[in-house]
Write a protein that holds these residues in place. Structure first.
Motif, PDB file in Angstrom:
ATOM      1  N   MET A   1      18.381   8.903 -56.660  1.00  0.00           N
ATOM      2  CA  MET A   1      17.653   8.312 -55.410  1.00  0.00           C
ATOM      3  C   MET A   1      18.711   7.325 -54.726  1.00  0.00           C
ATOM      4  SD  MET A   1      13.998   6.558 -54.963  1.00  0.00           S
ATOM      5  CE  MET A   1      14.252   5.808 -56.545  1.00  0.00           C
ATOM      6  N   SER A   2      19.225   7.318 -53.618  1.00  0.00           N
ATOM      7  CA  SER A   2      20.168   6.692 -53.015  1.00  0.00           C
ATOM      8  C   SER A   2      19.633   5.072 -52.973  1.00  0.00           C
ATOM      9  CB  SER A   2      20.144   7.092 -51.275  1.00  0.00           C
ATOM     10  OG  SER A   2      19.197   6.583 -50.544  1.00  0.00           O
ATOM     11  N   GLY A   3      20.563   4.156 -52.640  1.00  0.00           N
ATOM     12  CA  GLY A   3      20.277   2.919 -52.537  1.00  0.00           C
ATOM     13  C   GLY A   3      19.044   2.486 -51.611  1.00  0.00           C
ATOM     14  N   SER A   4      19.392   3.178 -50.274  1.00  0.00           N
ATOM     15  CA  SER A   4      18.141   2.745 -49.206  1.00  0.00           C
ATOM     16  C   SER A   4      16.923   3.481 -49.728  1.00  0.00           C
ATOM     17  CB  SER A   4      18.685   3.322 -47.940  1.00  0.00           C
ATOM     18  OG  SER A   4      18.923   4.507 -47.894  1.00  0.00           O
ATOM     19  N   GLU A   5      16.789   4.512 -50.346  1.00  0.00           N
ATOM     20  CA  GLU A   5      15.669   4.993 -50.842  1.00  0.00           C
ATOM     21  C   GLU A   5      14.878   4.053 -51.828  1.00  0.00           C
ATOM     22  OE1 GLU A   5      16.761   8.836 -51.857  1.00  0.00           O
ATOM     23  OE2 GLU A   5      16.648   9.797 -49.984  1.00  0.00           O
ATOM     24  N   GLN A   6      15.641   3.568 -52.765  1.00  0.00           N
ATOM     25  CA  GLN A   6      15.307   2.593 -53.789  1.00  0.00           C
ATOM     26  C   GLN A   6      14.389   1.452 -52.871  1.00  0.00           C
ATOM     27  OE1 GLN A   6      18.335   1.008 -56.109  1.00  0.00           O
ATOM     28  NE2 GLN A   6      18.273   2.979 -57.457  1.00  0.00           N
ATOM     29  N   TRP A 113      27.627   5.610 -41.355  1.00  0.00           N
ATOM     30  CA  TRP A 113      27.901   5.566 -42.466  1.00  0.00           C
ATOM     31  C   TRP A 113      29.463   6.275 -42.808  1.00  0.00           C
ATOM     32  CZ3 TRP A 113      27.216   2.339 -46.434  1.00  0.00           C
ATOM     33  CH2 TRP A 113      27.787   2.681 -47.860  1.00  0.00           C
ATOM     34  N   GLU A 115      32.184   7.563 -45.478  1.00  0.00           N
ATOM     35  CA  GLU A 115      32.309   7.672 -47.117  1.00  0.00           C
ATOM     36  C   GLU A 115      33.851   7.124 -47.231  1.00  0.00           C
ATOM     37  OE1 GLU A 115      30.985   8.238 -49.639  1.00  0.00           O
ATOM     38  OE2 GLU A 115      28.889   8.726 -48.785  1.00  0.00           O
ATOM     39  N   GLU A 156      22.414  -1.325 -46.635  1.00  0.00           N
ATOM     40  CA  GLU A 156      21.174  -0.825 -46.790  1.00  0.00           C
ATOM     41  C   GLU A 156      20.089  -1.303 -46.443  1.00  0.00           C
ATOM     42  OE1 GLU A 156      22.771   1.885 -50.766  1.00  0.00           O
ATOM     43  OE2 GLU A 156      22.167  -0.309 -50.840  1.00  0.00           O
ATOM     44  N   ARG A 170      21.570   3.282 -44.064  1.00  0.00           N
ATOM     45  CA  ARG A 170      22.764   2.424 -44.288  1.00  0.00           C
ATOM     46  C   ARG A 170      23.928   2.587 -43.106  1.00  0.00           C
ATOM     47  NH1 ARG A 170      25.654   5.738 -49.128  1.00  0.00           N
ATOM     48  NH2 ARG A 170      25.779   7.831 -48.041  1.00  0.00           N
TER      49      ARG A 170
END
Lengths: 449, 479
Positions: A1-6, A113, A115, A156, A170
Motif C-alpha cells: 500500500m502506498s503512503g497516501s493510501e495508508q 510526482w 520519481e 502525501e 502525493r
C-alpha cells in the motif's frame, strides 16, 4: 500500500466514527523536507525532517468544531476527534455550515510526482548548492554570497468526509536559491536568484546566478528620486505580487461578508478592457498547478475579469452556499492545522504581445519597478489603499537609466486596474500563486525626497 | 475534572516524559561521530484559538504540537533533524540523522553530563488557559462584536480572534546545559470595517501578554473593540496622505516597530557576521541621535516577547544595544557567541521544535526622554502624527525599511488635525536614527507582534515614548 493510501485508511477510519447527525471531515498529511545551506563552499546546515499530522472537523446542527495534532499516534488521533466534537458546542449555529459534496466535475490529472527527484542522491543535492554559489561568485567581483540553498519537499495527503469525498495523492518539488550582497565603498545592496522544478533536471543554475548578481549590483549608487506622478512598468515578479493582492478582493468569502471592494460590482467594468484575469490551476505550466482543491473537489479554470468586466469570484463550498452558487474549486488549506479558506490557486493575466523593452520604449517619464517592499503593511485590500516601498530604474524618453531607491509608489487598487496601459507578452511562471508578466500602469504617485 | 472544562489531559512536565539519563545517552549518540556540540530541544504545546466573524463564532480550534529537534554542530556545519516520537528510540534515531547530516567522518566516544539549571520565573501565571472554560473564551469575542457594532451604524463588519498557548519546553546540550520552562501566552484581536461614501475603512486593535487568562482582568476588551471601531469610523473622513518628506511624530507605544526594523534586525549577530548589516564594525560609534538608548529585554515580566530561558537554554537578559546614541553590543545566539568568543545574550530563539534557532529579538524598546508629548506636537508646524503603525520590513544590508501607518493625522501649526488614509512610510535605518530630534517622557509598550525571519515567526514586543523624526518619506498620493 502506498503512503497516501495508508493516510487514506486513517482518514476513512475517522469518518466511519461519525455519529448520527454529524458531518465529519478528516485531513491527514505527511511531508518530508530536505534543506541544505552552503556558505563559502561548506555545508552550513543540513536539515532533513519528516512531519505528519491530522486535522478533524465536526459539524452538527450548523455548528463547527475543529482540532488537530502534529502526530498520527493512535491515542492522539482519538483525542483530536474528541476535542473537535467538544468544540462543536461553542460554535454559533450557521445555516450555511457544511462540508463540500462531490459535484461531478472531472479531475484534470497533473504530473505532480517526480520519481527522479524522489530518488535523487544527497551528495548531488549538496553539489547543486555549491555549484550555484560558485557560479554566482564568478559573475561580478563586487558580489558576495550570503547563502546558497537546495530544498525539496514531498507531501502525501488524504481527505475523507461523510459527504462522500475521498481523495488522496502525493506531490514533490525542489528549488535552489541564492542570496547575494554587493558592496561598493560603504554601500551594500542585496539580491536573490532562484530556480524551481519538479526535478533538479529542470533547474537553470546559470540564470539564477545571473539574476542574483544583477539584483544586488543594479542598485549600487542608487539615489532617492524627487516626488512626482509617473507611469510605472512593473517587472513580472512585481506584477505577480500585485495580482496576489488583487486576488483577495475577488475572494468569495470576503464578498459574502461584505468585505470586498468589488462586492456589488459583478458585471461592471472594473479594469481597463485589456485586462483579462483567469485562475487556472489546470494549466500544467503554472507552478501551483493542481488537480484538487483543499476540500477535495476538482481544481478548475475560472474567468474572473474578462475584457475589464468583473465576471465572478472564487468560492469554496461554504462561501458558495452563502451567496447561492456552487463552489468554484477554490478551497485552500495551509495543512492539517486549519480548515479550508478561499483563494485563487493559479492566477494569470492574459498576456499581450510585446516584450519589456518595447513597453519601456513607449514611456516618456516613468520608472521600471524591479522590487517592492511592505506589501503586508501598506496595502489594504478592503479600502483599496495601495502604498509600497520600491526600487528600480528611471525611464526617460523611452530609455532605462539610473537606479533609484527609498521611495514609495501609491494609488488605489481600483484606480490601478483602470489605469493599466499595456500588458507584456513576457509570461514568467514564477513559484507563486500568480504568473508574472510585465505590466504598464499610469498615474502612480511616487514619493521620494 | 469538572464538567465543561477543557484540557482532558493536562500537559505533563517534559522532564517527566524524558529522563535525564535518556537525554545524556541521546546527546552522546549525537556526538559519537566526532561532532563538537549537540542539543536536544523538546516541546509539548497545547493551544486554543477561537475565531469570530460576521457575528458568529465560526470555530473553536484545539491544537497539540509535541516533538523534539536535535541539532549537531561539527566545525561550521550544523545537522538538524526532528521527530514527534519522544521515546528514547525516537530521539536516538533523530540524533543519528542529525549527526549524519553534520558529519561524514568517524570520531571518538564522549560522555555527556547534564546539570539541571534553576527554575526561573519571568512571567508568573495566575490562571492557566487549560483551567478556563471554553465558553468564557468565546464570551469575550461575542462581547467585542457587540461593543464594536454599537460604536456606530457605519460599522458593517467585525472579526475577532482569541488565542492561547501553553508550552512546556526542555533544552539539553553537550555543554551540560539542562533547563526546562513553561510558557503561557494569551492574545486577543479585533478588526472593525466601516462603510461610508468614500468606500470601506478598517480599524484593528489587539492585546497579548506572556500570562494566562488573568490578562482579561488587566485589559477591557469592550474598550479595545470600541477603539478598533473608532479608528475605522475616523478613517471614513480621512484624506489621502501626503506624498514626500515631512517631520513625523510617533505616538507612545505605537512606533517600537520603527526600531525593530530600522536597527533591531541589523543588530542581530548572525546578519552582522556575514556582512549583511549596515551596523557591522560600528561598535563604539555614534549610530543614532544621542537621545536614543535602545534595549532588548527578555526579562520584561508579562510582555509578549518575555522569556525565562531562550530556546537554546540560556537565560533571557536585559541587553543595552545602543547607549546615548552609541552602539554598545549586538544580540547573540549559541553559534555566533561561540564563533566570536562572546557571552550569551539570551537571543537564540526558534518558532518550534521543527526549526533551527537563530538570533532573534525579544522585547525591544527605547527608554524615556524628557519632553512632554504635547510639546513635541506643538513644536511641529506641518507634519504627520502617527497614532498606530502596522507591520514593517527591512533590508538589513542597505538599511532601507518601510512600515505602514494604520492610524495617522496631519499636524498643522502645532495641532493634530485631519485623519489620513493608510500608506507606507519609507526610510533608511541609520538616517532615521540620527534624525530623531525630540524624545518624550511617556514610555509605553505597543501591541504584541510576530517577527518573521528566514520563514520563522516568534512573539516579540516593542515600545517607545512619543518621539519626532525630523524627516521621513510619506508614501501617500496627495501632492
Amino acid at each position: 500500500m502506498s503512503g497516501s493510501e495508508q493516510l487514506q485508511e486513517i482518514a476513512d477510519r475517522i469518518v466511519a466514527q461519525a455519529r448520527p447527525g454529524e458531518q465529519v471531515e478528516a485531513f491527514v498529511s505527511r511531508d518530508h523536507e530536505t534543506d541544505i545551506r552552503v556558505y563559502e563552499g561548506q555545508v552550513e546546515h543540513f536539515f532533513s525532517a519528516q512531519s505528519e499530522g491530522i486535522g478533524i472537523r465536526v459539524i452538527r446542527d450548523g455548528r463547527t468544531g475543529f482540532a488537530y495534532a502534529g502526530t498520527l499516534d493512535q491515542a492522539a488521533i482519538a483525542e483530536v476527534l474528541a476535542e473537535a466534537r467538544d468544540n462543536v458546542e461553542f460554535g454559533t449555529r450557521d445555516e450555511w455550515a457544511g462540508l463540500a459534496e462531490p459535484d461531478g466535475v472531472e479531475v484534470v490529472e497533473q504530473p505532480l510526482w517526480n520519481e527522479e527527484l524522489a530518488a535523487y542522491a544527497t551528495d548531488h543535492k549538496i553539489q547543486l548548492a555549491k555549484d550555484l554559489e560558485q557560479l554566482t561568485l564568478g559573475i561580478d567581483p563586487r558580489v558576495r554570497v550570503d547563502d546558497s540553498n537546495y530544498s525539496d519537499v514531498a507531501v502525501e495527503l488524504a481527505v475523507a468526509t461523510t459527504t462522500g469525498i475521498r481523495r488522496n495523492g502525493r506531490e514533490n518539488g525542489c528549488y535552489v536559491s541564492v542570496s547575494t550582497l554587493a558592496d561598493d565603498g560603504d554601500e551594500t545592496q542585496t539580491g536573490f536568484g532562484f530556480s524551481v522544478g519538479r526535478s533538479p533536471q529542470e533547474f537553470d543554475l546559470a540564470k539564477a546566478a545571473r539574476e542574483a548578481a544583477d539584483r544586488a549590483t543594479r542598485l549600487l549608487g542608487a539615489t532617492k528620486p524627487a516626488s512626482k506622478r509617473v507611469t510605472v512598468v512593473l517587472d513580472p515578479y512585481v506584477t505577480a505580487m500585485f495580482l496576489g493582492i488583487i486576488s483577495s478582493t475577488l475572494n468569495g468569502e470576503a464578498v459574502a461578508k461584505g468585505r470586498s471592494l468589488f462586492k456589488d460590482r459583478l458585471g461592471d467594468s472594473v479594469a481597463n478592457p485589456l485586462v483579462t484575469l483567469v485562475d487556472d490551476p489546470t494549466n500544467p505550466l503554472a507552478y501551483t498547478a493542481t488537480d484538487l482543491d483543499g476540500e477535495g473537489l476538482a481544481a478548475r479554470r475560472n474567468v474572473l475579469i474578462d475584457g475589464g468586466v468583473l465576471q465572478g469570484f472564487v468560492h469554496n463550498s461554504y462561501s458558495a452556499r452563502r451567496v447561492g452558487t456552487r463552489s468554484t474549486g477554490n478551497a485552500v488549506r495551509g495543512g492539517f492545522k486549519g480548515t479550508p479558506g478561499v483563494g485563487c490557486l493559479a492566477l494569470q493575466l492574459q498576456p499581450g504581445t510585446r516584450d519589456q523593452a518595447a513597453l519601456v520604449a513607449d514611456v516618456d517619464d516613468g520608472v521600471l519597478i524591479q522590487s517592492v517592499q511592505g506589501l503586508h503593511s501598506g496595502v489594504n485590500p478592503i479600502s483599496g489603499d495601495f502604498s509600497v516601498g520600491a526600487s528600480g530604474l528611471v525611464i526617460s524618453g523611452g530609455t532605462v537609466g539610473a537606479p533609484i531607491r527609498e521611495f514609495t509608489i501609491a494609488s488605489t487598487l481600483q484606480r490601478m486596474l483602470l489605469d493599466v496601459v499595456e500588458i507584456g507578452g513576457d509570461v514568467d511562471w514564477l513559484p507563486m500563486r500568480a504568473a508574472g508578466v510585465s505590466l504598464v500602469i499610469r498615474d502612480i504617485t511616487l514619493s521620494g525626497a | 475534572m469538572p464538567e465543561g472544562r477543557t484540557g482532558r489531559a493536562l500537559i505533563g512536565s517534559l522532564s517527566r516524559v524524558i529522563d535525564q539519563d535518556v537525554l545524556e545517552r541521546v546527546l552522546a549518540t549525537a556526538v559519537r561521530t566526532g561532532a563538537d556540540f549537540a542539543e536536544v530541544y523538546a516541546e509539548d504545546k497545547r493551544s486554543t484559538s477561537v475565531g469570530l466573524d460576521d457575528g458568529r463564532i465560526e470555530q473553536v480550534t484545539s491544537g497539540r504540537d509535541r516533538g523534539a529537534g536535535i541539532r549537531v554542530v561539527k566545525g561550521d556545519t550544523t545537522g538538524f533533524a526532528h521527530t514527534a516520537d519522544l521515546t528514547e528510540a525516537g530521539l536516538r534515531e533523530a540524533a543519528e540523522a542529525a549527526a549524519a547530516a553534520a558529519s561524514q567522518g568517524g570520531g571518538v566516544a564522549r560522555t555527556v553530563a547534564l546539570t539541571r539549571g534553576p527554575e526561573r520565573v519571568v512571567s508568573p501565571v495566575a490562571q492557566y488557559p487549560d483551567e478556563v472554560r471554553k465558553a468564557d473564551k468565546v464570551a469575550l469575542l461575542l462581547r467585542m462584536d457587540d461593543a464594536a457594532r454599537s460604536a456606530g451604524g457605519s460599522i458593517v463588519q467585525v472579526s475577532a480572534g482569541y488565542g492561547d498557548s501553553h508550552k512546556h519546553m526542555l533544552v539539553a546540550n553537550t555543554d551540560g546545559v539542562f533547563v526546562t520552562d513553561r510558557q503561557v501566552r494569551t492574545l486577543i484581536r479585533v478588526t472593525a470595517v466601516a462603510d461610508g461614501d468614500t468606500g470601506m475603512q478598517t480599524g484593528s486593535q489587539s492585546a497579548g501578554q506572556t500570562m494566562g487568562f488573568e490578562l482579561f482582568q488587566q485589559i477591557d476588551v469592550d474598550a479595545l473593540a470600541r477603539d478598533a471601531a473608532r479608528i475605522a469610523l475616523t478613517k471614513l473622513n480621512a484624506r489621502p496622505a501626503p506624498s514626500g518628506a515631512l517631520p513625523v511624530v510617533i505616538k507612545q507605544g505605537s512606533g517600537g516597530v520603527l526600531f525593530h526594523e530600522a536597527c533591531g534586525h541589523g543588530l542581530e549577530a548572525d546578519l552582522v557576521a556575514k556582512g549583511g548589516s549596515v551596523y557591522r564594525g560600528k561598535q563604539g560609534e555614534l549610530v543614532a541621535s544621542p537621545l536614543v538608548t535602545l534595549v532588548d529585554d527578555g526579562t520584561m515580566t508579562g510582555e509578549w516577547g518575555a522569556i525565562a530561558y531562550d530556546d537554546e537554554g540560556h537565560a533571557g537578559q536585559y541587553n543595552v544595544l545602543i547607549q546615548d546614541g552609541v552602539l554598545t553590543d549586538y544580540m547573540w545566539d549559541y553559534l555566533r557567541a561561540r564563533n566570536e568568543g562572546h557571552g550569551y545574550s539570551g537571543n537564540g530563539r526558534r518558532q518550534s521544535y521543527q526549526h533551527l534557532p537563530m538570533v532573534r529579538m525579544t522585547n525591544t524598546y527605547v527608554l524615556n526622554g524628557t519632553e512632554e508629548p504635547d510639546d513635541i506636537v506643538r513644536a511641529t508646524d506641518y507634519g504627520v502624527y502617527v497614532a498606530k503603525l502596522g507591520g514593517g520590513s527591512v533590508n538589513t544590508a542597505s538599511g532601507d525599511f518601510v512600515f505602514g501607518m494604520t492610524e495617522a493625522y496631519l499636524i498643522e501649526n502645532g495641532e493634530i488635525t485631519e485623519p489620513l488614509r493608510e500608506s507606507n512610510l519609507i526610510g533608511n535605518g541609520p538616517a532615521v536614527l540620527r534624525d530623531i530630534d525630540l524624545l518624550g517622557n511617556d514610555f509605553a509598550m505597543g501591541n504584541p507582534g510576530t517577527c518573521g525571519k528566514d520563514g520563522q515567526g516568534v512573539p516579540v514586543g516593542d515600545g517607545q515614548p512619543t518621539l519626532r523624526v525630523k524627516s521621513m518619506t510619506i508614501g501617500g498620493t496627495a501632492a
